[in-house]
Design a protein around this motif. Sequence first.
Motif, mmCIF file in Angstrom:
data_model
loop_
_atom_site.group_PDB
_atom_site.id
_atom_site.type_symbol
_atom_site.label_atom_id
_atom_site.label_comp_id
_atom_site.label_asym_id
_atom_site.label_seq_id
_atom_site.Cartn_x
_atom_site.Cartn_y
_atom_site.Cartn_z
ATOM 1 N N THR A 64 -6.950 -95.797 -6.115
ATOM 2 C CA THR A 64 -5.577 -95.300 -6.241
ATOM 3 C C THR A 64 -4.658 -96.089 -5.326
ATOM 4 O OG1 THR A 64 -5.978 -93.649 -4.514
ATOM 5 C CG2 THR A 64 -6.371 -92.988 -6.817
ATOM 6 N N VAL A 65 -3.415 -96.170 -5.752
ATOM 7 C CA VAL A 65 -2.408 -96.907 -4.985
ATOM 8 C C VAL A 65 -1.696 -95.925 -4.070
ATOM 9 C CG1 VAL A 65 -0.373 -98.362 -5.105
ATOM 10 C CG2 VAL A 65 -2.138 -98.548 -6.873
ATOM 11 N N THR A 117 0.607 -97.798 -10.981
ATOM 12 C CA THR A 117 -0.404 -98.765 -10.543
ATOM 13 C C THR A 117 -0.007 -100.210 -10.824
ATOM 14 O OG1 THR A 117 -1.527 -98.584 -12.675
ATOM 15 C CG2 THR A 117 -2.271 -97.116 -10.896
#
Length: 350
Positions: A114-115, A142
């Motif tokens: 995950t960002v 993303t």
Amino acid sequence: VKVAAPTPKATAQLQRRQAPTLTGVFKRSLAGLLSTLAETEMHYIRCIKPNEAKQAWLFEAPMVLSQLRSCGVIETIRISKAGYPSRVPIRTFNERYAVLLGDSIALPATSSDTVSAEEHDICRLILETCLPDRGQYQVGLTKVFFRAGQWAIMEKKRSFLFESSAVVMQKHCRGALVRRSYHIMVAAARTIQRWYRRRLFARKLELLRRMHAVRTIERYYIALQRRRRREVEDKWAMFIQARCRGFEARRRLRQMIEDKRDMDAARARDEADAARRAAENERMRVEQARKDAESERIRAAAQAARAKAQAAAASMGMGQHQAHSRQRSKASLADGSSSRDSITQGSSDL
């Protein structure tokens, strides 16, 4: 066992059987083309005609525009410009373009897929720094979406930064190498110069000794030559002066003789001119006296004619008297004209 040689008829039949036909050539060419197309990646090329006559250096804009519209090229370009054809993951984008912000930004160390919000902030900061127009990109969850041409701008700025940094590094490295080689060369040059100057000083000292001896000899030799030259110059100077003075005296004598001759000739010319002017004046005086006598004679004749005319007019009528008056006027005018002509002739003679 001996094999019989083929007969000419069998050989001709074999050659006709092996000769390729036009269909066979076409089939083999088509098979080769299909195999080539299967091995390569196909791309469609749209051919645009610049003009109806297919002439060189002739471009018809309406015709080309209609072809582009009918092929769908303009619509494809419009759709590509309206959308975001370039898409890059945020983490990849940060790792690739974080160098554009300098050393002030440090990428967070994360191993999850995950960002994070920090990566989103770094991505937005890079985009705001490099692309001031916010309508040319969008940041998703993303990925980063770019309009056509914006990713190329980012790559150009990154390449320019790397090239400038490489130039700076090359500059410092080359400077260090050059300074090192320069110090080595300076040390070697000083050593060579030290030995060379010592040899040169010894040569110069010997040369100065020889030059001093040569100058001493030259000084005495030049003094001797000057004394000899002075004697020869004095001798020739006296000879030339004597010749020049004699020539000047002879020239002055010739000039005096010529001046005396010119003065005598001028005096003779003046006397001849005076005699000629006296004779001319005498001739003009005699001519003027003759003209004056002629004028008096003409005037007396005119007066006598007028007196005779007056007597005749007294005996005649008024009409004849007027005619005689006109005649007298004409005669007086003629006399005046003749007198003026004689005076003018005398003036011209004078």
